[in-house]
Every structure is written in C-alpha cells, then in structure tokens.
Motif scaffolding. Structure first.
Motif, PDB file in Angstrom:
ATOM      1  N   LEU A  58       8.767  -0.674 -25.142  1.00 43.02           N
ATOM      2  CA  LEU A  58       8.033   0.103 -25.976  1.00 43.02           C
ATOM      3  C   LEU A  58       8.323   1.750 -25.259  1.00 43.02           C
ATOM      4  O   LEU A  58       8.551   1.824 -24.137  1.00 43.02           O
ATOM      5  CB  LEU A  58       6.808   0.067 -26.048  1.00 43.02           C
ATOM      6  N   TRP A 112       5.863  -5.839 -20.956  1.00 45.68           N
ATOM      7  CA  TRP A 112       4.702  -4.959 -21.292  1.00 45.68           C
ATOM      8  C   TRP A 112       3.924  -5.265 -19.893  1.00 45.68           C
ATOM      9  O   TRP A 112       2.740  -5.098 -19.793  1.00 45.68           O
ATOM     10  CB  TRP A 112       3.816  -5.272 -22.409  1.00 45.68           C
ATOM     11  N   VAL A 136      14.421   0.354 -27.232  1.00 49.57           N
ATOM     12  CA  VAL A 136      13.331   0.310 -27.266  1.00 49.57           C
ATOM     13  C   VAL A 136      12.826  -0.572 -28.946  1.00 49.57           C
ATOM     14  O   VAL A 136      13.702  -0.409 -29.998  1.00 49.57           O
ATOM     15  CB  VAL A 136      12.636   1.590 -27.438  1.00 49.57           C
ATOM     16  N   ARG A 137      11.652  -1.367 -28.939  1.00 49.82           N
ATOM     17  CA  ARG A 137      11.406  -2.059 -30.182  1.00 49.82           C
ATOM     18  C   ARG A 137      10.348  -1.424 -30.901  1.00 49.82           C
ATOM     19  O   ARG A 137      10.228  -1.749 -32.072  1.00 49.82           O
ATOM     20  CB  ARG A 137      11.022  -3.278 -29.947  1.00 49.82           C
ATOM     21  N   GLY A 138       9.363  -0.718 -30.318  1.00 48.00           N
ATOM     22  CA  GLY A 138       8.334  -0.080 -31.045  1.00 48.00           C
ATOM     23  C   GLY A 138       7.889   1.289 -29.893  1.00 48.00           C
ATOM     24  O   GLY A 138       8.336   1.497 -28.990  1.00 48.00           O
ATOM     25  N   VAL A 175       4.616   3.887 -29.175  1.00 46.48           N
ATOM     26  CA  VAL A 175       3.220   4.238 -29.121  1.00 46.48           C
ATOM     27  C   VAL A 175       3.136   5.708 -28.985  1.00 46.48           C
ATOM     28  O   VAL A 175       3.696   6.414 -28.061  1.00 46.48           O
ATOM     29  CB  VAL A 175       2.750   3.555 -27.773  1.00 46.48           C
ATOM     30  N   LEU A 229       0.899   5.133 -22.790  1.00 46.70           N
ATOM     31  CA  LEU A 229       1.340   3.737 -22.949  1.00 46.70           C
ATOM     32  C   LEU A 229       0.932   2.717 -22.175  1.00 46.70           C
ATOM     33  O   LEU A 229       0.880   1.456 -22.562  1.00 46.70           O
ATOM     34  CB  LEU A 229       3.061   3.797 -22.688  1.00 46.70           C
TER      35      LEU A 229
END
Length: 156
Positions: free
Chosen positions: A20, A39, A69-71, A73, A143
């Motif tokens: 992320l 995470w 990166v997948r997502g 914040v 994050l």
C-alpha cells in the motif's frame, strides 16, 4: 475502483493484501509512504513536489508501478470535531482523481502531523530537517494507523 472511509470495505477489495502507499496530500507537496505486502510496517518514501495535477499524477503512477502498489491510503484532514473541512473536500477530490490506480481508503489524519512533529522535536531535529521530512513522516503515520486497523479485520 473503490473510494471509501470504511476500512472493512477497503480490506475486502484487497483480500490477498499487497503493498500500500500512504499519501499526505498538501497544497505544495504530497508526502508518500509505503508498507510491506503483509501490512506490518510503514516507511516514509518519496516526496512529490506539487506542480500541475497531470505531472503529480505521473510521479505517483511511476512510484506505484515501481513499488507494485495494490491500494492507496490517503489522509483525510477533518476538523477536530470530526466534521469536513475545505481540505477534506480537496483530499476527497484527489482520491476520486486517482481511484483508477487502485482501491482508495480515506483515513482520518487529524493528529498525524502534530504527532510526527512532536517526535521530531523530541529528537532535537532542526526546523529545516523537520520541514524537509514532515510530509513523508506524516504519510507513514497515516499509513501505519490504517494498516494496524486493516490487519485486525477478518474477512468472511
């Protein structure tokens, strides 16, 4: 893609986890931070100096691609009472404009900059160094808070 303030909705959009990126979106800079695919921890990354949105987005796209990166914040600057502020609306607009890059979680950042600055002052960091690092450290703080909440969510 998804833009949400609900951590469970964001978590469901990424059932397999993945890296992320955290963003502290300001008027002059975008502080960035990255976390590992599991995470566990967030670390400050590259500071993006804002120019035009298309150039800012190009830099963000390059960082997202390079780091797989997948997502995202994104810090949501609310008023102390939890209500929306003009900066909240700006962050929401930014989130909508980058939502095609992956799921977006808007995360309450009310105390991130204050917390980070307090730590830097305790470490006797000079004003110049604090100014240089605060946005990326605030992004890491945002994050880290988000991933701490995300790992506590169990998927059905």
């Amino acid at each position: 893609m998804t833009v949400t303030t609900d951590a469970a909705v964001f978590r469901a959009a990424l059932p397999d986890g993945g890296r992320l990126i955290g963003l502290d979106v300001g008027t002059k800079t975008i502080g960035t931070a990255l976390c590992d695919a599991g995470w566990s921890f967030a670390s400050p990354a590259t500071l993006i100096r804002r120019t035009k949105f298309t150039r800012d987005r190009e830099q963000l796209v390059a960082l997202i691609a390079a780091q797989q990166v997948r997502g995202l914040v994104i810090g949501l600057p609310l008023n102390l009472d939890g209500s929306q502020s003009p900066r909240s609306q700006s962050s929401r607009a930014f989130a909508r404009l980058v939502a095609d890059l992956g799921p977006v979680l808007l995360w309450d950042e009310r105390w991130s900059t204050v917390a980070v600055e307090r730590v830097m002052i305790e470490q006797e960091m000079s004003r110049a160094k604090r100014a240089e690092r605060i946005d990326n450290l605030a992004a890491a703080h945002i994050l880290q808070a988000a991933i701490d909440a995300l790992v506590a969510i169990t998927l059905p």
